[in-house]
Design an enzyme around this catalytic site. Sequence first.
Site, PDB file in Angstrom:
ATOM      1  N   CYS A 110       0.891  -1.277   0.053  1.00  0.00           N
ATOM      2  CA  CYS A 110      -0.046  -0.068  -0.054  1.00  0.00           C
ATOM      3  C   CYS A 110       0.701   1.230  -0.006  1.00  0.00           C
ATOM      4  O   CYS A 110       0.563   2.146  -0.418  1.00  0.00           O
ATOM      5  CB  CYS A 110      -0.914   0.209   1.190  1.00  0.00           C
TER       6      CYS A 110
ATOM      7  N   HIS B 238      -1.566   0.822   7.888  1.00  0.00           N
ATOM      8  CA  HIS B 238      -2.056   1.004   6.444  1.00  0.00           C
ATOM      9  C   HIS B 238      -1.733   2.397   5.608  1.00  0.00           C
ATOM     10  O   HIS B 238      -1.932   3.404   6.562  1.00  0.00           O
ATOM     11  CB  HIS B 238      -3.692   0.637   6.222  1.00  0.00           C
TER      12      HIS B 238
END
Length: 953
Positions: free
Chosen positions: A15, A270
């Site tokens: 990510c 994340h």
Amino acid sequence: RQNAFVGLTNLGATCYVNTFLQMWFLNLELRQALYLCPSTCSEYAAGEGIPKDKDYEPQTICEHLQYLFALLQNSKRRYIDPSGFVKALGLDTGQQQDAQEFSKLFMSLLEDTLSKQKNPDVRNIVQKQFCGEYAYVTVCNQCGRESKLVSKFYELELNIQGHKQLTDCITEFLKEEKLEGDNRYFCETCQSKQNATRKIRLLSLPCTLNLQLMRFVFDRQTGHKKKLNTYIGFSELLDMEPFMEQKNGVYVYELSAVLIHRGVSAYSGHYIAHVKDPQTGEWYKFNDEDIEKMEGKKLQLGIEEDLAEPSKSQTRKPKCGKGTHCSRNAYMLVYRLQTREKSLTVEVPAFLQELVERDNCKFEEWCNEMAEMRKQSVARGKIKHEEVKELYKRLPAEAGSPYDFISLEWLQKWLDESTPPKPIDNTACLCSHGKLHPDKIPIMKRISEYVADFFYRRYGGGPRLNVKALCKDCVVERCRILRLKNQLNEDYKTVTNLLKITVKGNDGFWVGKASLRSWRQLALEQLNEQDEDAEHSNGKMNGNAQNKDESNEEKREEEEELNFNEDIVCPHGDLCISENERRVVSKEAWEKLKQYFPKAPEFPNNKECCSQCKILEREGEENEALHKMMASEQKTSLQNLFHDKCRPCLGSWPQETDELYIVSQFFVEEWRKFVRRPTRCSPVSSVGNSALLCPHGGLMFTYASMTKEDSKLIALIWPSEWERIQKLFVVDHVIKITRTQAAGADPESALYTSEPQLCPECREGLLCQQQRDLREYTQATIYIHKVVDNKKVMKDAAPELNVSSSEAEEEREENKPEGEQDPDFNQTNGGAKRQKISHQSYIAYQKQGIRRSTRHRKVRGEKALLVSANQTLKELKIQIMHAFSVAPFDQNLSIDGKILSDDTATLGSLGVIPESVILLKADEPIADYAAMDDVMQVCMPEEGFKGTGLLGH
């Protein structure tokens, strides 16, 4: 697609890469420059176009990036796969990396790659877009001399600790620093160290200003990175003029991207990007495959919910005015120089557009295939629906009409699934007689014969189970079991009362006392086993039956357990001779018990005990008496052998003799066991000295080794005692040590010879093997001893270690029941035949037969660890961390005065052998280390981008 943007697939933990790719893609100047890079594709360069039967494979990082940007610009997919780009960089898709470090390294790689381009607009794009200049300025307080060091920057790294606003962070970055004391500055004019001031001056700023917020910092107390989850306020417009050295330029910047890390830990979480579209001015949230327009209440830049809250008392978000935002998760802010010029219109080059259109065609073909499959599925569903609609009404069997049994599971699949079910398989619900088991009725459905005919004709399978398929035998057996279950409690009371009656005459039966104590439990288990027999023999419906081999193995294990009344059956299958283990019960009680245990062995009251067991018992008693007499005689005859204090010692050779004989210590220990416990241990009949010799018949020990490390393997015998040993035992090999000394000479000048002589070759082989064993262990115990102020933390030895290890072992072995003697001791047989052995078998014998006591006596405060020779010191430190709560970087390890420092070295190469004691000195012990969430991240040093393409330049 809902919007004009294309997402990127998260390949596991990529990510952080996706956020930067989307941000760089929306930098139109960078995208245009990459499109201008010439392709190395030979077919396109030759003007032939790219063959349709050949997949395009980018060769350089620039080609990967321009192909990825072309797909992001014109692909019809909702998201694309960046695996080609990630693979070209050599990134580990399963490991999350430092996003800020990735940004720096990739920009450096891109700049280096583009520097080879001829077109200056391409070659200098990274410097034009991202590169600024500042100067480190040092001013001498004594003479006022100013020294300036100019340096380039691609981002400004701003400390956020103790600050609430972005402008405060920039001010601290540029603040003046005093150089005093040990940190004084050497002035070239004064030619000496002087007090001075140092600060950074901003000389020029790039078009795209990257501001790195240092959220991830190293915590010295815990020894690992942590995230600062403090709020930082920032505005959509940033005026940098107050911070510049020259005030005459345009330095107003617009916020263009906010990169965010969700999560409270530095080692997990994340990454998401909030990026502004330069053409429309609208904000979008880029979250891997998902892209969402941010407008209205959703337009909160830098705000994302944490994946896990650190505590309930969460810091409240400060209020922000119009045009300002604040975030506790933003780690990078990107500002673009404000300009009135229209934004660029970037066109995709022809060859890239051709590749994109080819990919779009593949995607459209896939969409059409999916649509066709969906259409076919709907058509099949309609056909199935009509079939179900027609048969469902005729499914129930009417009273008095023929019917079939069919599996409910199969019927459910037929009703629910659009695809045709598998053929009907009724074998799993059959009993041992091949008919329908009564216990399987609840999972079967009774249907009409008409529908059953249709099912078997359409789907096949079998066997068919109609009205005649019910098994009468199983029903009768089930009734018997249920009746006995209900009757068991009453029968238990009846049998208990009958056992109180004294049996007269020969009308009774012998029953084991153990069986009587547990007969109700045994009966209940037996009835339950019979009751559940169907479940053991049959698995799920439709062919998923249990493995027959597994069920047979379970049955064999059950049969090995003693059944009712088998506890009084002797090994010959007859009544055992021990009357203490059995008692007589009345005929009425026995008949009640036989209802539950029809196969139990039956012994009437007048039944004689096993004649073979009686003979063996008499022989056993005679043998015991013989062994006691033999032990007494041998102990009296060999008093010196029985007591260690009376035996000679090689280290101080006795003056009264020049000859001593040798036997193995194993023989001595086994003989002592027999003498101490003659009824429990087997007599020793032979002296096996072959274990002390090599295959060539030579002695395996030197005189020097027998006085030191090998002294625990041998026992010395006086000549007079040796004569008695030869009379009492069979001796396979005589081993003798002779001392030769000239008259009046010094005792230290004596010569010692052995018969047989030493075998140098085998002795060398033995030593090599022993060293190899010490370096190649797999599961060995070592001890870690913590040191405080350079002193061992010594406590009282454990109470069980007050006796010598050999005595403790003997005591434990003597307490073993009869028949559990050491299986490796093979001297009870009278044969004196010499066994030929190799080096390996000799060492195996030495480990098993001749015990060498090398065990370390563990003291309190010391911890034992299981280790292998091939594991590294780093892995050992991790074990020590869990045992002592000391971080690996705080551990100072040593063994025998030698410091252990090479974390990559194996324990075998460092000289750590079984039973070693390693000293541990901790620099800063951390009491609550074991409670840390990211403990494994701490102890395993970060590899970062080592081994990737980012460091290749």
